[in-house]
Scaffold this motif. Structure first.
Motif, PDB file in Angstrom:
ATOM      1  N   ARG A  21       1.633   4.236   4.464  1.00  0.00           N
ATOM      2  CA  ARG A  21       0.289   3.760   4.805  1.00  0.00           C
ATOM      3  C   ARG A  21       0.438   2.507   5.653  1.00  0.00           C
ATOM      4  O   ARG A  21       0.415   1.392   5.138  1.00  0.00           O
ATOM      5  CB  ARG A  21      -0.504   3.461   3.530  1.00  0.00           C
ATOM      6  CG  ARG A  21      -0.604   4.626   2.567  1.00  0.00           C
ATOM      7  CD  ARG A  21      -1.472   5.741   3.117  1.00  0.00           C
ATOM      8  NE  ARG A  21      -2.854   5.326   3.205  1.00  0.00           N
ATOM      9  CZ  ARG A  21      -3.718   5.425   2.198  1.00  0.00           C
ATOM     10  NH1 ARG A  21      -3.317   5.906   1.027  1.00  0.00           N
ATOM     11  NH2 ARG A  21      -4.964   5.052   2.349  1.00  0.00           N
ATOM     12  N   ASN A  71      -9.301   1.735  -4.415  1.00  0.00           N
ATOM     13  CA  ASN A  71      -8.456   2.178  -5.531  1.00  0.00           C
ATOM     14  C   ASN A  71      -7.858   0.945  -6.192  1.00  0.00           C
ATOM     15  O   ASN A  71      -6.670   0.659  -6.058  1.00  0.00           O
ATOM     16  CB  ASN A  71      -7.355   3.111  -5.025  1.00  0.00           C
ATOM     17  CG  ASN A  71      -6.486   3.639  -6.160  1.00  0.00           C
ATOM     18  OD1 ASN A  71      -6.874   3.583  -7.327  1.00  0.00           O
ATOM     19  ND2 ASN A  71      -5.307   4.136  -5.820  1.00  0.00           N
ATOM     20  N   LYS A 103       2.178   1.644  -3.516  1.00  0.00           N
ATOM     21  CA  LYS A 103       1.084   1.984  -4.428  1.00  0.00           C
ATOM     22  C   LYS A 103       0.656   3.441  -4.282  1.00  0.00           C
ATOM     23  O   LYS A 103       0.460   4.149  -5.276  1.00  0.00           O
ATOM     24  CB  LYS A 103      -0.104   1.057  -4.152  1.00  0.00           C
ATOM     25  CG  LYS A 103      -1.347   1.359  -4.968  1.00  0.00           C
ATOM     26  CD  LYS A 103      -2.486   0.449  -4.531  1.00  0.00           C
ATOM     27  CE  LYS A 103      -3.776   0.787  -5.251  1.00  0.00           C
ATOM     28  NZ  LYS A 103      -4.901  -0.061  -4.787  1.00  0.00           N
ATOM     29  N   GLU A 104       0.508   3.900  -3.046  1.00  0.00           N
ATOM     30  CA  GLU A 104      -0.008   5.242  -2.798  1.00  0.00           C
ATOM     31  C   GLU A 104       1.086   6.309  -2.737  1.00  0.00           C
ATOM     32  O   GLU A 104       0.775   7.496  -2.589  1.00  0.00           O
ATOM     33  CB  GLU A 104      -0.800   5.251  -1.485  1.00  0.00           C
ATOM     34  CG  GLU A 104      -1.950   4.259  -1.434  1.00  0.00           C
ATOM     35  CD  GLU A 104      -3.076   4.625  -2.378  1.00  0.00           C
ATOM     36  OE1 GLU A 104      -3.119   5.790  -2.822  1.00  0.00           O
ATOM     37  OE2 GLU A 104      -3.910   3.749  -2.678  1.00  0.00           O
ATOM     38  N   LYS A 105       2.363   5.888  -2.785  1.00  0.00           N
ATOM     39  CA  LYS A 105       3.482   6.838  -2.732  1.00  0.00           C
ATOM     40  C   LYS A 105       3.491   7.643  -1.433  1.00  0.00           C
ATOM     41  O   LYS A 105       3.948   8.786  -1.396  1.00  0.00           O
ATOM     42  CB  LYS A 105       3.448   7.802  -3.925  1.00  0.00           C
ATOM     43  CG  LYS A 105       3.545   7.132  -5.276  1.00  0.00           C
ATOM     44  CD  LYS A 105       4.900   6.500  -5.496  1.00  0.00           C
ATOM     45  CE  LYS A 105       5.016   5.898  -6.888  1.00  0.00           C
ATOM     46  NZ  LYS A 105       6.330   5.238  -7.104  1.00  0.00           N
ATOM     47  N   GLU A 106       2.977   7.048  -0.373  1.00  0.00           N
ATOM     48  CA  GLU A 106       3.032   7.660   0.949  1.00  0.00           C
ATOM     49  C   GLU A 106       2.943   6.555   1.987  1.00  0.00           C
ATOM     50  O   GLU A 106       2.499   5.442   1.681  1.00  0.00           O
ATOM     51  CB  GLU A 106       1.907   8.673   1.148  1.00  0.00           C
ATOM     52  CG  GLU A 106       0.519   8.099   0.997  1.00  0.00           C
ATOM     53  CD  GLU A 106      -0.566   9.152   1.125  1.00  0.00           C
ATOM     54  OE1 GLU A 106      -1.653   8.818   1.605  1.00  0.00           O
ATOM     55  OE2 GLU A 106      -0.309  10.315   0.742  1.00  0.00           O
ATOM     56  N   LEU A 148       0.828  -1.204   0.000  1.00  0.00           N
ATOM     57  CA  LEU A 148       0.000   0.000   0.000  1.00  0.00           C
ATOM     58  C   LEU A 148       0.864   1.257   0.000  1.00  0.00           C
ATOM     59  O   LEU A 148       0.527   2.254  -0.650  1.00  0.00           O
ATOM     60  CB  LEU A 148      -0.914  -0.019   1.229  1.00  0.00           C
ATOM     61  CG  LEU A 148      -2.166   0.858   1.180  1.00  0.00           C
ATOM     62  CD1 LEU A 148      -3.069   0.444   0.033  1.00  0.00           C
ATOM     63  CD2 LEU A 148      -2.920   0.778   2.505  1.00  0.00           C
ATOM     64  N   THR A 149       1.986   1.213   0.697  1.00  0.00           N
ATOM     65  CA  THR A 149       2.897   2.362   0.725  1.00  0.00           C
ATOM     66  C   THR A 149       3.502   2.617  -0.647  1.00  0.00           C
ATOM     67  O   THR A 149       3.608   3.767  -1.092  1.00  0.00           O
ATOM     68  CB  THR A 149       4.011   2.115   1.759  1.00  0.00           C
ATOM     69  OG1 THR A 149       3.432   2.040   3.068  1.00  0.00           O
ATOM     70  CG2 THR A 149       5.039   3.228   1.734  1.00  0.00           C
TER      71      THR A 149
END
Length: 252
Positions: free
Chosen positions: A136, A240, A131-134, A128-129
């Protein structure tokens, strides 16, 4: 404080930092492969730094979960350390040791079950980190809903596979180390400085480096394969879903 072995401390710190960075590089490349279908390529950038932070949070979570049993174990063996080495173990000290030890053992078992549950639910945090570029971390709890058993099964596999390959690599390392161990002096105890010099010699460091990087390679390889359920859970997060986006692109 460490005597002659104090010179090993910088090497241990550097090796730990290198291991942390290399792990983040492999983990990020693996997550990119599963989530975006990218080629497996190693690099170092923002994604790797975020994965390092998530890995640190994971380590802190583990420490928080197991801190109570660890304290009990330390307290149990501390009771033995306080007794007179030349004296016998009295009933009070023995009762204190056994009570604290078994309490720690019982809590370690219970907290291990808790750790397995929490770790499985938070396993998609790495994917998730990426994928979302932050970062998570806790949001992974929502992503793993309904996917607990596939993720847990994958991590059971990694424990078995890594254990088998680790034993094989350890056996090879012991064979490589045998000439060095046979050359060590026996009998009179060597000064600390001379012992430190022996363990800082290339004859010791080279096989240990091979063992270290061999274990890292095996761990990274197996982690890539069995990390698929958690990574795919992050990829197909209903909020998403990259798969839905790809299907829209195909038919648009």
């Amino acid at each position: 404080l460490f005597g002659g072995f104090g010179r090993l401390v910088p090497l241990i710190l550097v090796a730990s930092l290198v291991g942390w960075v290399v792990w983040a590089m492999f983990e990020t490349a693996s997550q990119r492969r599963y989530i975006f279908g990218a080629k497996f390529s190693l690099g170092f950038g923002g994604d790797e730094v975020r994965i390092m932070v998530v890995g640190l949070l994971w380590a802190l979570m583990s420490l928080v979960i197991f801190v109570v049993p660890i304290i009990l174990f330390v307290s149990a063996f501390g009771a033995l350390a306080e007794m007179d080495p030349s004296g016998q173990l009295d009933d009070q000290t023995a009762a204190r040791f056994l009570g604290t030890f078994f309490a720690g053992f019982g809590l370690m078992f219970l907290f291990s079950l808790l750790y397995i549950f929490i770790a499985t639910r938070l396993a998609p945090c790495f994917g998730l980190t990426v994928k979302e570029k932050e970062i998570r971390f806790f949001d992974a709890w929502n992503v793993s809903r309904g996917r607990f058993w596939p993720i847990l099964g994958a991590y059971v596999i990694i424990v078995v596979v890594v254990s088998v390959f680790s034993q094989i690599i350890s056996a090879i390392a012991q064979m490589l180390m045998m000439p060095f161990l046979m050359s060590l002096p026996v009998g009179d105890e060597l000064p600390t400085e001379e012992m430190a010099a022996i363990f800082l010699s290339p004859a010791f460091i080279a096989p240990m480096a091979l063992l270290y990087f061999g274990l890292m390679f095996v761990q990274g390889l197996t982690q890539h394969f069995v990390g698929a359920p958690a990574a795919l859970a992050a990829r197909h997060d209903p909020r998403n879903d990259l798969g839905d986006a790809e299907r829209v692109d195909i038919f648009s």
